[in-house]
Design a protein around this motif. Structure first.
Motif: not given
Length: 273
Positions: A256-258, A261-267
């Motif tokens: 789930r690392k990718r 990362g997406i969740f964190l980029v989305c705020g």
């Protein structure tokens, strides 16, 4: 798994307390303190037996004691306790009669009242009487022998013990000294750790250093091995489960690392992600 392991240990502890013994006979020896003129007497043993619980008295078929009678005459007393009074040991009585070791035996009334009756040694009729038997008969005569200054009526014969007599325990004087053989407590079945602790506790309290208490020989070793083995298996299973959960968590986290990362980029903050 921790609860399971504790349950195994607790079960072992309970089993150890009430575990069956390999023996049905418990022998508690007596020793003298001649310097202080102290001996184990019938009166002292009576006090001990009186304190035994009904659970013990009901499961004891026979008490065996060897009193020290004058003239070094070997004397045996075998008895039980029923409803607070002395009685014949049923199994002992039955076995003696079945094996033809005695031609008769003491009645319950004779045991309870302590009547001065005796079974004298006689193997094969009057022509085979031993010198000790002849002496006793000559001293008494007319079907009697003398013991502790009392006339004991001969009600039968026994072939178990040479030059010996069997008498009711209650017929003895309360100051009679009991032999170093002590008291043998014969249970109908194997006695338990709880019964052992009760009997030895009472004996130690009443007789002190005059009582020789044997160690308890039990079958705990097998139970201990089972408990240790089961506990070791429980610990191993716990470690395997813990390792499995750790590996599974790390695997999921890696996969789930990718996504993380997406969740964190989305705020999303790390907790929400």
């Amino acid at each position: 798994m921790i609860s399971f392991s504790f349950g195994i240990y607790q079960n072992y502890a309970n089993e150890r307390l009430a575990s069956n013994n390999l023996l049905t006979n418990l022998v508690i020896g007596f020793q003298d303190d001649k310097e202080n003129n102290r001996y184990v007497t019938k009166e002292m043993l009576d006090r001990c037996i009186d304190q035994f619980s009904d659970n013990i008295k009901s499961k004891v078929d026979c008490f065996l004691v060897i009193p020290e009678i004058e003239n070094e005459l070997y004397t045996e007393c075998r008895f039980s306790v029923k409803d607070g009074v002395f009685a014949s040991g049923e199994k002992i009585k039955e076995n003696f009669l079945r094996a033809d070791w005695v031609d008769t035996y003491f009645s319950e009334e004779q045991e309870a009242k302590g009547e001065p009756v005796v079974l004298i040694f006689d193997k094969g009729g009057s022509q085979n009487k031993t010198p000790v038997t002849d002496r006793l008969l000559k001293e008494g005569g007319n079907g009697f022998i003398w013991l502790q200054g009392k006339k004991y009526h001969i009600i039968g014969t026994q072939t178990i013990l040479t030059d010996s007599v069997l008498v009711p325990y209650a017929s003895l004087d309360k100051k009679t000294i009991l032999g170093k053989e002590g008291v043998t407590i014969m249970f109908r079945t194997m006695f338990t750790g709880e019964q052992y602790k009760e009997i030895t506790g009472i004996m130690e309290k009443e007789l002190g250093e005059l009582a020789v208490i044997p160690p308890m020989e039990s079958v705990d070793d097998i139970q201990l091995k089972i408990a240790v083995t089961m506990t070791a298996i429980a610990v191993l299973i716990t470690l395997v489960i813990s390792l499995n959960f750790t590996i599974l968590y790390l695997y999921i986290l890696d996969k789930r690392k990718r996504q993380m990362g997406i969740f964190l980029v989305c705020g999303l903050n790390r907790g929400r992600a």
